[in-house]
Design an enzyme around this catalytic site. Structure first.
Site, mmCIF file in Angstrom:
data_model
loop_
_atom_site.group_PDB
_atom_site.id
_atom_site.type_symbol
_atom_site.label_atom_id
_atom_site.label_comp_id
_atom_site.label_asym_id
_atom_site.label_seq_id
_atom_site.Cartn_x
_atom_site.Cartn_y
_atom_site.Cartn_z
ATOM 1 N N LEU A 67 0.873 -1.162 0.000
ATOM 2 C CA LEU A 67 0.000 0.000 0.000
ATOM 3 C C LEU A 67 0.914 1.217 0.000
ATOM 4 O O LEU A 67 1.935 1.225 0.696
ATOM 5 C CB LEU A 67 -0.895 0.028 1.241
ATOM 6 C CG LEU A 67 -2.032 -1.003 1.328
ATOM 7 C CD1 LEU A 67 -2.818 -0.813 2.618
ATOM 8 C CD2 LEU A 67 -2.953 -0.906 0.133
ATOM 9 N N ASP A 68 0.548 2.243 -0.771
ATOM 10 C CA ASP A 68 1.367 3.448 -0.811
ATOM 11 C C ASP A 68 1.516 4.030 0.592
ATOM 12 O O ASP A 68 0.703 3.776 1.475
ATOM 13 C CB ASP A 68 0.724 4.502 -1.723
ATOM 14 C CG ASP A 68 0.600 4.009 -3.160
ATOM 15 O OD1 ASP A 68 1.345 3.073 -3.531
ATOM 16 O OD2 ASP A 68 -0.243 4.548 -3.889
ATOM 17 N N LYS A 69 2.543 4.840 0.752
ATOM 18 C CA LYS A 69 2.855 5.417 2.068
ATOM 19 C C LYS A 69 1.653 6.141 2.679
ATOM 20 O O LYS A 69 1.394 6.027 3.878
ATOM 21 C CB LYS A 69 4.045 6.374 1.926
ATOM 22 C CG LYS A 69 4.521 6.994 3.239
ATOM 23 C CD LYS A 69 5.738 7.877 2.986
ATOM 24 C CE LYS A 69 6.170 8.580 4.269
ATOM 25 N NZ LYS A 69 7.347 9.452 4.041
ATOM 26 N N HIS A 128 0.980 2.574 -7.655
ATOM 27 C CA HIS A 128 0.030 3.697 -7.582
ATOM 28 C C HIS A 128 -1.169 3.500 -8.511
ATOM 29 O O HIS A 128 -1.683 4.477 -9.079
ATOM 30 C CB HIS A 128 0.726 5.018 -7.946
ATOM 31 C CG HIS A 128 1.750 5.482 -6.960
ATOM 32 N ND1 HIS A 128 1.603 5.381 -5.603
ATOM 33 C CD2 HIS A 128 2.964 6.064 -7.159
ATOM 34 C CE1 HIS A 128 2.673 5.893 -4.995
ATOM 35 N NE2 HIS A 128 3.516 6.289 -5.914
#
Length: 240
Positions: A102-104, A187
């Site tokens: 999962l993105d930051k 993303h």
């Protein structure tokens, strides 16, 4: 398996720390005091105890985390806090890792495990494991976006995504949606909306395969999967 490796895997310290336990005669194998860390034990049949407490052997661990923002989905990072940093020592010694990323700044469901076979099945492109996201989007999301996502969209690098199921919860200057996709490109959700000239400003993963985020988990918290969750995840995934 060597006794010292067995106990180290179960969280009783490093091999040198296990050696101290052996010297103090704290460890027994089948009610006999262990004398050497190199002694081999059958982890499924032999009874190993430490200070009289029987060690219940387990090979794998399965954790559901509600990932908070600002934390990276990695086992280690030189700059940022990782999801592993959020774990207590009693589960960290199993050396779990995040299944996918999962993105930051993305929050929500993250599975952590040390089960390589399950990880492979969940992440295999051939399995088409569905992942459901909730997002807030700057811009009015319309039915034409729903149709575009249904056909798959062209990302900024020219990649044509697989079809995504877009459900509009609210269409306004700030829209709210749920999106189901079966891929996990870098993303991807954000880039899919960029392809239709909109910007994701909040993103949360709700589910992965049969596994749904426990809404009682606060961001940054985690718990072990229930037996039912693990069975459903493996069964449904096997037929994905």
């Amino acid at each position: 398996m060597r006794l010292d490796k067995f106990l180290s895997h179960m969280g009783y310290g490093t091999r040198s720390e296990v050696k101290v336990l052996i010297k103090s005669k704290a460890i027994e194998i089948n009610n006999t005091v262990a004398k050497n860390g190199s002694t081999h034990v059958n982890e499924l049949e032999d009874q190993v105890s430490v200070y009289g407490e029987v060690v219940e052997y387990r090979e794998f661990i399965y954790l559901m985390m509600n990932k908070p923002p600002g934390v990276v989905s990695a086992t280690e990072d030189s700059r940022d806090q990782t999801v592993i940093d959020l774990l207590d020592d009693d589960v960290r010694h199993f050396e779990p890792y995040p299944v996918g990323r999962l993105d930051k700044d993305t929050v929500g469901l993250l599975l952590l495990t040390n089960d390589g076979a399950l990880t492979h099945r969940l992440l295999s492109p051939k399995k088409d494991v569905p992942k459901v996201y909730y997002a807030k989007v700057a811009g009015r999301v319309t039915e034409s976006d729903v149709e575009a996502f249904k056909e798959g969209v062209i990302l900024d690098d020219g990649y044509h995504t697989k079809p995504g199921h877009l459900n509009i919860l609210k269409s306004d200057q700030i829209s709210e949606i749920e999106l189901t996709i079966t891929e996990g490109k870098f993303h991807q959700v954000k880039r899919m909306f960029q392809s239709v000239d909109k910007e994701v400003i909040y993103l949360k993963r709700l589910s992965m395969g049969a596994l749904k985020l426990d809404n009682s988990l606060e961001e940054g918290s985690y718990r072990e999967l229930t037996t039912e969750e693990l069975i459903s995840l493996e069964q449904k995934n096997d037929h994905a």
